[in-house]
Design an enzyme around this catalytic site. Structure first.
Site, PDB file in Angstrom:
ATOM      1  N   ARG A 171     -49.702 -11.700 -48.014  1.00 55.95           N
ATOM      2  CA  ARG A 171     -50.389 -11.291 -46.742  1.00 55.95           C
ATOM      3  C   ARG A 171     -51.283 -10.146 -47.421  1.00 55.95           C
ATOM      4  NH1 ARG A 171     -48.178 -14.200 -43.049  1.00 55.95           N
ATOM      5  NH2 ARG A 171     -46.083 -14.683 -43.398  1.00 55.95           N
ATOM      6  N   ASP A 172     -52.181  -9.940 -46.749  1.00 51.83           N
ATOM      7  CA  ASP A 172     -53.175  -9.170 -46.651  1.00 51.83           C
ATOM      8  C   ASP A 172     -52.688  -7.619 -46.188  1.00 51.83           C
ATOM      9  OD1 ASP A 172     -56.752  -8.840 -46.776  1.00 51.83           O
ATOM     10  OD2 ASP A 172     -55.788  -7.140 -46.126  1.00 51.83           O
ATOM     11  N   ILE A 173     -52.864  -6.649 -47.130  1.00 52.74           N
ATOM     12  CA  ILE A 173     -52.282  -5.358 -46.801  1.00 52.74           C
ATOM     13  C   ILE A 173     -53.001  -4.731 -45.319  1.00 52.74           C
ATOM     14  CG2 ILE A 173     -54.013  -3.870 -48.090  1.00 52.74           C
ATOM     15  CD1 ILE A 173     -51.473  -2.379 -49.231  1.00 52.74           C
ATOM     16  N   ASN A 202     -65.742 -13.632 -49.594  1.00 53.56           N
ATOM     17  CA  ASN A 202     -67.075 -12.625 -49.536  1.00 53.56           C
ATOM     18  C   ASN A 202     -67.475 -12.576 -50.896  1.00 53.56           C
ATOM     19  OD1 ASN A 202     -66.781 -11.716 -46.928  1.00 53.56           O
ATOM     20  ND2 ASN A 202     -64.813 -10.443 -47.267  1.00 53.56           N
ATOM     21  N   VAL A 256     -62.673  -6.459 -53.693  1.00 60.30           N
ATOM     22  CA  VAL A 256     -61.813  -6.996 -54.844  1.00 60.30           C
ATOM     23  C   VAL A 256     -62.637  -7.804 -55.621  1.00 60.30           C
ATOM     24  CG1 VAL A 256     -59.410  -7.523 -55.930  1.00 60.30           C
ATOM     25  CG2 VAL A 256     -59.548  -6.002 -53.766  1.00 60.30           C
ATOM     26  N   HIS A 303     -60.754 -14.770 -54.634  1.00 60.26           N
ATOM     27  CA  HIS A 303     -59.788 -14.946 -53.435  1.00 60.26           C
ATOM     28  C   HIS A 303     -60.528 -15.525 -52.050  1.00 60.26           C
ATOM     29  CE1 HIS A 303     -61.643 -10.949 -52.726  1.00 60.26           C
ATOM     30  NE2 HIS A 303     -61.579 -11.069 -51.418  1.00 60.26           N
ATOM     31  N   HIS A 346     -59.982 -15.607 -47.836  1.00 53.71           N
ATOM     32  CA  HIS A 346     -59.175 -14.992 -46.697  1.00 53.71           C
ATOM     33  C   HIS A 346     -58.635 -16.267 -45.835  1.00 53.71           C
ATOM     34  CE1 HIS A 346     -60.313 -10.869 -47.094  1.00 53.71           C
ATOM     35  NE2 HIS A 346     -61.350 -11.393 -48.060  1.00 53.71           N
TER      36      HIS A 346
HETATM   37  P1  5GP Z   1     -62.603  -8.643 -49.993  1.00 55.01           P
HETATM   38  O1  5GP Z   1     -63.101  -7.452 -49.003  1.00 55.01           O
HETATM   39  O2  5GP Z   1     -62.614  -8.147 -51.471  1.00 55.01           O
HETATM   40  O3  5GP Z   1     -63.098  -9.937 -49.704  1.00 55.01           O
HETATM   41  O4  5GP Z   1     -60.979  -8.642 -49.830  1.00 55.01           O
HETATM   42  C1  5GP Z   1     -60.053  -7.844 -50.355  1.00 55.01           C
HETATM   43  C2  5GP Z   1     -58.927  -7.908 -49.482  1.00 55.01           C
HETATM   44  O5  5GP Z   1     -57.863  -7.336 -50.185  1.00 55.01           O
HETATM   45  C3  5GP Z   1     -59.109  -6.773 -48.124  1.00 55.01           C
HETATM   46  O6  5GP Z   1     -58.913  -7.535 -47.043  1.00 55.01           O
HETATM   47  C4  5GP Z   1     -57.835  -5.866 -48.290  1.00 55.01           C
HETATM   48  O7  5GP Z   1     -57.362  -5.444 -47.060  1.00 55.01           O
HETATM   49  C5  5GP Z   1     -57.015  -6.510 -49.333  1.00 55.01           C
HETATM   50  N1  5GP Z   1     -56.121  -5.411 -50.202  1.00 55.01           N
HETATM   51  C6  5GP Z   1     -56.604  -4.416 -50.909  1.00 55.01           C
HETATM   52  N2  5GP Z   1     -55.818  -4.040 -51.584  1.00 55.01           N
HETATM   53  C7  5GP Z   1     -54.604  -4.597 -51.187  1.00 55.01           C
HETATM   54  C8  5GP Z   1     -53.137  -4.384 -51.768  1.00 55.01           C
HETATM   55  O8  5GP Z   1     -53.098  -3.606 -52.637  1.00 55.01           O
HETATM   56  N3  5GP Z   1     -52.222  -5.414 -51.382  1.00 55.01           N
HETATM   57  C9  5GP Z   1     -52.795  -6.360 -50.548  1.00 55.01           C
HETATM   58  N4  5GP Z   1     -51.920  -7.491 -50.176  1.00 55.01           N
HETATM   59  N5  5GP Z   1     -53.782  -6.558 -50.025  1.00 55.01           N
HETATM   60  C10 5GP Z   1     -55.094  -5.661 -50.434  1.00 55.01           C
END
Ligand code: 5GP
Ligand code: ZN
Length: 117
Positions: free
Chosen positions: A34-36, A90, A99, A103, A105
């Protein structure tokens, strides 16, 4: 070597169990958690264990794992009981990637608006 774990990568640390996450599915090659900071009632991230900076780089180097990533995203939606969902990759900071470990979403559980994630 391509695909090797990176010591400064948050998602490599989650794969290694060094940072906790709420894991919903795990296979030998793919992890879903799960996303945080969820942007929808269902917001799960599906990642490969191996490190590639984005989904296209993963697909170019490891097409089998990229396919498994997508199949697992579908299984997450099924497990969560949602028939309608959005998959988002993304790619690049300018597109909202924060990140740099591949990945996808999985977002759903509500009416989807254009501006999520
Ligand atoms: P991006 O913006 O790179 O497409 O997605 C990265 C996602 O990682 C974001 O939606 C963010 O909320 C999630 N995220 C960042 N740090 C953590 C973490 O420590 N744990 C979890 N479960 N999700 C994280
Ligand atoms: Zn990584």
């Amino acid at each position: 070597m391509a695909g090797e774990a990176q010591s400064d990568c948050l998602f490599c640390k989650i794969v290694a169990g060094e940072i906790p996450a709420t894991v919903v599915r795990k296979t030998e090659r793919v992890l879903a958690f799960r996303d945080i900071a969820p942007k929808a009632p269902v917001h799960v991230l599906v990642i490969p264990h191996v490190h590639y900076p984005n989904a296209a780089a993963l697909a170019a180097a490891e097409p089998g794992i990229a396919g498994e990533l997508l199949a697992e995203a579908g299984r997450v939606a099924e497990d969560e009981g949602i028939a309608d969902y959005r998959l988002i990759f993304n790619t690049g900071a300018g597109a909202g990637q924060t990140v740099f470990h591949a990945h996808v979403h999985v977002l759903g559980g509500t009416h989807m608006t254009e501006s999520m994630v």
